[in-house]
Design a protein around this motif. Structure first.
Motif, PDB file in Angstrom:
ATOM      1  N   TYR A  91     -20.477   5.069 -47.501  1.00  0.00           N
ATOM      2  CA  TYR A  91     -20.177   5.160 -48.930  1.00  0.00           C
ATOM      3  C   TYR A  91     -20.349   6.574 -49.483  1.00  0.00           C
ATOM      4  CZ  TYR A  91     -20.565   0.153 -48.371  1.00  0.00           C
ATOM      5  OH  TYR A  91     -20.399  -1.151 -47.938  1.00  0.00           O
ATOM      6  N   GLY A  92     -21.089   7.407 -48.757  1.00  0.00           N
ATOM      7  CA  GLY A  92     -21.292   8.765 -49.213  1.00  0.00           C
ATOM      8  C   GLY A  92     -22.589   9.360 -48.711  1.00  0.00           C
ATOM      9  N   LEU A  93     -22.880  10.559 -49.190  1.00  0.00           N
ATOM     10  CA  LEU A  93     -24.124  11.262 -48.888  1.00  0.00           C
ATOM     11  C   LEU A  93     -24.961  11.257 -50.163  1.00  0.00           C
ATOM     12  CD1 LEU A  93     -25.613  12.996 -46.705  1.00  0.00           C
ATOM     13  CD2 LEU A  93     -24.563  15.002 -47.793  1.00  0.00           C
ATOM     14  N   PHE A  94     -26.185  10.681 -50.093  1.00  0.00           N
ATOM     15  CA  PHE A  94     -26.988  10.445 -51.297  1.00  0.00           C
ATOM     16  C   PHE A  94     -28.369  11.068 -51.153  1.00  0.00           C
ATOM     17  CE2 PHE A  94     -24.020   6.952 -50.761  1.00  0.00           C
ATOM     18  CZ  PHE A  94     -23.443   6.831 -52.011  1.00  0.00           C
ATOM     19  N   ASP A  95     -28.931  11.482 -52.286  1.00  0.00           N
ATOM     20  CA  ASP A  95     -30.327  11.909 -52.350  1.00  0.00           C
ATOM     21  C   ASP A  95     -31.211  10.688 -52.142  1.00  0.00           C
ATOM     22  OD1 ASP A  95     -32.987  12.399 -53.828  1.00  0.00           O
ATOM     23  OD2 ASP A  95     -32.101  14.401 -53.778  1.00  0.00           O
ATOM     24  N   ARG A  96     -32.166  10.756 -51.232  1.00  0.00           N
ATOM     25  CA  ARG A  96     -32.975   9.579 -50.900  1.00  0.00           C
ATOM     26  C   ARG A  96     -33.873   9.133 -52.053  1.00  0.00           C
ATOM     27  NH1 ARG A  96     -36.136  10.673 -45.526  1.00  0.00           N
ATOM     28  NH2 ARG A  96     -36.797   8.507 -45.904  1.00  0.00           N
ATOM     29  N   GLU A  97     -34.295  10.077 -52.875  1.00  0.00           N
ATOM     30  CA  GLU A  97     -35.201   9.716 -53.969  1.00  0.00           C
ATOM     31  C   GLU A  97     -34.448   9.276 -55.208  1.00  0.00           C
ATOM     32  OE1 GLU A  97     -38.008  12.775 -54.763  1.00  0.00           O
ATOM     33  OE2 GLU A  97     -38.948  12.682 -52.779  1.00  0.00           O
ATOM     34  N   THR A  98     -33.474  10.048 -55.624  1.00  0.00           N
ATOM     35  CA  THR A  98     -32.763   9.758 -56.874  1.00  0.00           C
ATOM     36  C   THR A  98     -31.526   8.880 -56.674  1.00  0.00           C
ATOM     37  OG1 THR A  98     -31.328  11.701 -56.726  1.00  0.00           O
ATOM     38  CG2 THR A  98     -33.512  12.009 -57.726  1.00  0.00           C
ATOM     39  N   GLU A  99     -31.073   8.739 -55.403  1.00  0.00           N
ATOM     40  CA  GLU A  99     -29.856   8.008 -55.053  1.00  0.00           C
ATOM     41  C   GLU A  99     -28.596   8.640 -55.667  1.00  0.00           C
ATOM     42  OE1 GLU A  99     -30.275   3.883 -55.938  1.00  0.00           O
ATOM     43  OE2 GLU A  99     -31.881   3.596 -54.487  1.00  0.00           O
ATOM     44  N   GLU A 100     -28.726   9.911 -56.061  1.00  0.00           N
ATOM     45  CA  GLU A 100     -27.574  10.640 -56.590  1.00  0.00           C
ATOM     46  C   GLU A 100     -26.600  10.965 -55.459  1.00  0.00           C
ATOM     47  OE1 GLU A 100     -26.557  15.001 -58.594  1.00  0.00           O
ATOM     48  OE2 GLU A 100     -28.633  14.409 -58.186  1.00  0.00           O
ATOM     49  N   ARG A 101     -25.321  10.751 -55.719  1.00  0.00           N
ATOM     50  CA  ARG A 101     -24.306  11.084 -54.710  1.00  0.00           C
ATOM     51  C   ARG A 101     -24.160  12.601 -54.620  1.00  0.00           C
ATOM     52  NH1 ARG A 101     -19.517   8.470 -52.790  1.00  0.00           N
ATOM     53  NH2 ARG A 101     -19.811   6.790 -54.303  1.00  0.00           N
ATOM     54  N   ARG A 102     -24.265  13.135 -53.404  1.00  0.00           N
ATOM     55  CA  ARG A 102     -24.102  14.563 -53.182  1.00  0.00           C
ATOM     56  C   ARG A 102     -22.704  14.906 -52.653  1.00  0.00           C
ATOM     57  NH1 ARG A 102     -28.902  17.382 -52.548  1.00  0.00           N
ATOM     58  NH2 ARG A 102     -30.441  16.557 -54.015  1.00  0.00           N
ATOM     59  N   ALA A 103     -22.118  13.986 -51.926  1.00  0.00           N
ATOM     60  CA  ALA A 103     -20.789  14.227 -51.350  1.00  0.00           C
ATOM     61  C   ALA A 103     -20.220  12.902 -50.873  1.00  0.00           C
ATOM     62  CB  ALA A 103     -20.874  15.222 -50.199  1.00  0.00           C
ATOM     63  N   GLY A 104     -18.907  12.891 -50.622  1.00  0.00           N
ATOM     64  CA  GLY A 104     -18.308  11.667 -50.106  1.00  0.00           C
ATOM     65  C   GLY A 104     -16.802  11.597 -50.236  1.00  0.00           C
ATOM     66  N   ARG A 105     -16.235  12.372 -51.154  1.00  0.00           N
ATOM     67  CA  ARG A 105     -14.795  12.232 -51.404  1.00  0.00           C
ATOM     68  C   ARG A 105     -13.955  12.768 -50.263  1.00  0.00           C
ATOM     69  NH1 ARG A 105     -11.155  11.125 -55.415  1.00  0.00           N
ATOM     70  NH2 ARG A 105     -12.808  10.443 -56.812  1.00  0.00           N
ATOM     71  N   THR A 106     -14.384  13.852 -49.603  1.00  0.00           N
ATOM     72  CA  THR A 106     -13.638  14.406 -48.474  1.00  0.00           C
ATOM     73  C   THR A 106     -14.588  14.638 -47.302  1.00  0.00           C
ATOM     74  OG1 THR A 106     -13.962  16.745 -49.022  1.00  0.00           O
ATOM     75  CG2 THR A 106     -12.102  15.610 -50.067  1.00  0.00           C
ATOM     76  N   GLU A 107     -14.023  14.693 -46.104  1.00  0.00           N
ATOM     77  CA  GLU A 107     -14.836  14.993 -44.925  1.00  0.00           C
ATOM     78  C   GLU A 107     -15.438  16.387 -45.041  1.00  0.00           C
ATOM     79  OE1 GLU A 107     -13.347  12.534 -41.066  1.00  0.00           O
ATOM     80  OE2 GLU A 107     -12.262  14.402 -41.473  1.00  0.00           O
ATOM     81  N   GLU A 108     -14.629  17.354 -45.468  1.00  0.00           N
ATOM     82  CA  GLU A 108     -15.108  18.728 -45.578  1.00  0.00           C
ATOM     83  C   GLU A 108     -16.315  18.809 -46.512  1.00  0.00           C
ATOM     84  OE1 GLU A 108     -10.835  18.861 -44.337  1.00  0.00           O
ATOM     85  OE2 GLU A 108     -12.011  17.729 -45.808  1.00  0.00           O
ATOM     86  N   GLU A 109     -16.285  18.047 -47.598  1.00  0.00           N
ATOM     87  CA  GLU A 109     -17.375  18.026 -48.575  1.00  0.00           C
ATOM     88  C   GLU A 109     -18.655  17.508 -47.938  1.00  0.00           C
ATOM     89  OE1 GLU A 109     -16.626  16.571 -52.793  1.00  0.00           O
ATOM     90  OE2 GLU A 109     -17.801  14.896 -51.963  1.00  0.00           O
ATOM     91  N   VAL A 110     -18.546  16.456 -47.132  1.00  0.00           N
ATOM     92  CA  VAL A 110     -19.718  15.870 -46.486  1.00  0.00           C
ATOM     93  C   VAL A 110     -20.309  16.840 -45.470  1.00  0.00           C
ATOM     94  CG1 VAL A 110     -20.552  14.011 -45.018  1.00  0.00           C
ATOM     95  CG2 VAL A 110     -18.936  13.515 -46.863  1.00  0.00           C
ATOM     96  N   TYR A 111     -19.461  17.399 -44.606  1.00  0.00           N
ATOM     97  CA  TYR A 111     -19.976  18.336 -43.609  1.00  0.00           C
ATOM     98  C   TYR A 111     -20.618  19.553 -44.276  1.00  0.00           C
ATOM     99  CZ  TYR A 111     -17.957  15.993 -39.489  1.00  0.00           C
ATOM    100  OH  TYR A 111     -17.675  15.108 -38.478  1.00  0.00           O
ATOM    101  N   ALA A 112     -19.972  20.071 -45.321  1.00  0.00           N
ATOM    102  CA  ALA A 112     -20.511  21.249 -46.007  1.00  0.00           C
ATOM    103  C   ALA A 112     -21.877  20.951 -46.622  1.00  0.00           C
ATOM    104  CB  ALA A 112     -19.535  21.722 -47.089  1.00  0.00           C
ATOM    105  N   ALA A 113     -22.038  19.763 -47.193  1.00  0.00           N
ATOM    106  CA  ALA A 113     -23.323  19.385 -47.799  1.00  0.00           C
ATOM    107  C   ALA A 113     -24.418  19.262 -46.743  1.00  0.00           C
ATOM    108  CB  ALA A 113     -23.173  18.064 -48.550  1.00  0.00           C
ATOM    109  N   LEU A 114     -24.022  19.093 -45.499  1.00  0.00           N
ATOM    110  CA  LEU A 114     -24.976  19.031 -44.392  1.00  0.00           C
ATOM    111  C   LEU A 114     -25.129  20.379 -43.697  1.00  0.00           C
ATOM    112  CD1 LEU A 114     -23.977  15.586 -42.833  1.00  0.00           C
ATOM    113  CD2 LEU A 114     -26.057  16.112 -44.119  1.00  0.00           C
ATOM    114  N   GLY A 115     -24.519  21.417 -44.277  1.00  0.00           N
ATOM    115  CA  GLY A 115     -24.636  22.757 -43.713  1.00  0.00           C
ATOM    116  C   GLY A 115     -23.800  22.983 -42.478  1.00  0.00           C
ATOM    117  N   LEU A 116     -22.669  22.287 -42.386  1.00  0.00           N
ATOM    118  CA  LEU A 116     -21.820  22.366 -41.200  1.00  0.00           C
ATOM    119  C   LEU A 116     -20.371  22.651 -41.581  1.00  0.00           C
ATOM    120  CD1 LEU A 116     -23.097  19.187 -39.311  1.00  0.00           C
ATOM    121  CD2 LEU A 116     -23.580  21.566 -38.672  1.00  0.00           C
ATOM    122  N   PRO A 117     -19.609  23.288 -40.685  1.00  0.00           N
ATOM    123  CA  PRO A 117     -18.163  23.375 -40.892  1.00  0.00           C
ATOM    124  C   PRO A 117     -17.539  22.019 -40.579  1.00  0.00           C
ATOM    125  CG  PRO A 117     -18.715  24.240 -38.739  1.00  0.00           C
ATOM    126  CD  PRO A 117     -20.032  23.913 -39.414  1.00  0.00           C
TER     127      PRO A 117
END
Length: 574
Positions: free
Chosen positions: A283-309
């Motif tokens: 469903y996305g990449l979320f902050d574990r404490e606040t459950e705020e969505r950090r990324a999820g709409r595109t693959e590039e967005e998810v990888y970038a949020a994890l510090g990866l190309p």
């Protein structure tokens, strides 16, 4: 290949196979095999032709054209349905075992009641087939070796090319809907594994129920296996299962990563997210404490949020790609657009080519290539090879055609590697070719030491530029012969000989794993189609995907070089 061509060709090929299992006249079987190959290679879309135009296609007789018309009108071929009913299903499954022909399959299925690969394995293990008439000791030993190499885990999987057309057509139909935002093939097919089990298709839509209902009602669906709120599973008319999942657009990228896999790659991503105080799921990449969505709409967005190309799907196998992405060493892998030409192809000058030299050259030019090597079989391949005189005739034909074409036609040959590494023709004649591929076509049952010696001897010849399909495998039909890969790689690097990544989906040889080892060993590779028809030229994508799975970059691929660079490679060895 257009969808209609692929579907019709598959049915004609199945008729040929079932007729052979019935023991039908070989000429009749061959007629269906030839028609299937012609339809698969046809440069026109069958769906756009009338029945009369189909009947006029070269090599398609009236009996077969009537069956094509029947299928186009009704969706079935009565003869095929009759054969499916008459030929035991177990016999059809048995011939998937490399080295097990129709005659032996009939003995095992009809006389011995063996109706599956698993039953054959049990019969071999308990010695039940010892002494059975028509099944000798050498046959039994070959069957044991084939089953061992096949592996039970791959028994229900199909070559990637056998399912790609169906997946692409299902995706195309879904994308045509107004309520679908995006659609993509996922799973092992998106990763371009050599074989595929089920199809995974992902769709983004705000109307999941309507999309799933349309999917279940599609004419390509033979049976609905499961229909839930988040997933629909069907059995297609080609007998392969397809699973559809519909997700919210905001989750598209995360879901695509999740359902593409591999499982091991996803585990590494989730571990990485946890170390950063995040949670990653479909469903996305979320902050574990606040459950705020950090990324999820595109693959590039998810990888970038994890510090990866962004990591290409073909590399997502937990083979070090995440660590390489983190430290900046992830290679920019080769793409189809990087290729400048094709270095292994056939014309109808040799017996197994299905298109004229001119047609193949023009088709290669249409793909934007700067050069194409016509490597028809050499004289020692008795059924299809060209004598010295015929090669000289072809050379004159090439020279004549070259005057009318901008694409450079390389006068080449696919040489046969003999038992001691000997090649066709004499050294002087061989050096008259622009480019030579050398391949093993016989005595594939020899041990690793002997096969390796053959390959290494061939590589030391100054006229040999590439070793073709280096392990000789045909996926699902013939296991690779054994070689000492490290010795072969060492000889290739030492002699300046390239190793082929054969793009035929029946071969994919070298495999992705072997490509990786070749890359690490500094060996030059060539991605070639081994095309025998115009349609085969489109197989280049499978070779590129295999090279990507082995982390090959453009600078390691011989046919990514411009023509001058290619000719320098050839000259350096001579």
């Amino acid at each position: 290949m257009p969808w209609a061509n692929e579907d019709v060709a598959a049915r004609l090929a199945e008729i040929a196979a079932l007729l052979e299992l019935q023991g039908a006249d070989r000429f009749r079987v061959r007629a269906y095999e030839r028609a299937a190959a012609l339809i698969a290679a046809a440069p026109v879309d069958l769906a756009e032709l009338s029945d009369e135009e189909v009947a006029k296609l070269s090599g398609i007789g009236s009996a077969i054209s009537s069956k094509i018309a029947e299928y186009r009108q009704t969706g079935v071929i009565a003869k095929l349905e009759e054969l499916r009913a008459d030929v035991p299903a177990g016999m059809t499954e048995l011939v998937r075992v490399p080295g097990l022909g129709p005659k032996t399959a009939r003995i095992l299925c009809v006389d011995q009641g063996i109706d599956s690969v698993e039953a054959l394995q049990r019969a071999l293990e308990d010695g039940r087939l010892e002494g059975v008439k028509g099944v000798g000791a050498k046959t039994l030993e070959r069957l044991r070796e084939s089953l061992e190499r096949m592996g039970a885990k791959d028994s229900d999987r199909r070559p990637v090319a056998a399912v790609l057309g169906m997946a692409q057509e299902l995706r195309r139909r879904l994308l045509a809907r107004d309520d679908v935002g995006d659609a993509e093939i996922a799973g092992s097919l998106r990763r371009m594994r050599e074989t595929v089990g089920d199809l995974d298709i992902l769709v983004s839509s705000a109307e999941p129920s309507a999309v799933m209902q349309a999917f279940r009602d599609d004419s390509l669906v033979a049976k609905v296996l499961a229909a839930g709120e988040s997933k629909t599973s069907v059995l297609t008319v080609r007998g392969v299962q397809a699973d559809l999942r519909v997700v919210d657009p905001d989750s598209w990228g995360a879901a695509l990563i999740y359902f593409t896999g591999s499982k091991a790659h996803n585990v590494r991503l989730r571990e990485r997210a946890l170390r950063r105080g995040l949670t990653l799921n479909e469903y996305g990449l979320f902050d574990r404490e606040t459950e705020e969505r950090r990324a999820g709409r595109t693959e590039e967005e998810v990888y970038a949020a994890l510090g990866l190309p962004w990591i290409p799907p073909t590399m997502r196998e937990d083979a070090g790609e995440i660590a390489a992405g983190e430290d900046g060493t992830l290679p920019t892998v080769v793409t189809v657009e990087d290729l400048r030409g094709d270095l292994h192809g056939h014309s109808d000058w040799s017996g197994d080519g299905k298109a004229s030299l001119e047609a193949m050259v023009l088709a290669a030019a249409d793909r934007g290539w700067a050069y194409w090597a016509v490597t028809d079989h050499a004289e020692n391949l008795s059924m299809n090879g060209l004598s010295r005189e015929r090669m000289l005739e072809r050379r004159r034909a090439i020279a004549d055609l070259q005057e009318r074409c901008e694409i450079r036609i390389l006068d080449g040959a696919e040489l046969n590697i003999g038992l001691n590494g000997e090649l066709d023709y004499d050294a002087e004649f061989l050096l008259g070719f622009d480019f030579c591929v050398a391949s093993i076509h016989s005595h594939m049952d020899r041990g690793a030491a002997e096969q390796t010696k053959r390959l290494v001897a061939a590589m030391h010849h100054p006229a040999v530029n590439v070793i073709g399909h280096p392990t000789g495998r045909r996926i699902g039909r013939r296991p690779p012969y054994d070689i000492d890969l490290e010795e072969v790689l060492g000889a290739a690097a030492e002699t300046g000989t390239a190793l082929e990544v054969n793009a035929s989906p029946q071969r994919l040889d070298l495999s992705g794993e072997m490509v990786r080892r070749a890359v690490e060993g500094g060996v030059t590779l060539a991605i070639s189609t081994d095309a025998h028809s115009i349609g085969d030229l489109d197989s280049m994508r499978f070779g590129v995907a295999t090279a990507q799975r082995g982390w090959a970059a453009p600078e390691q691929i011989l046919n990514c070089r411009p023509l001058d660079g290619l000719l320098e490679f050839v000259a350096a060895k001579r």
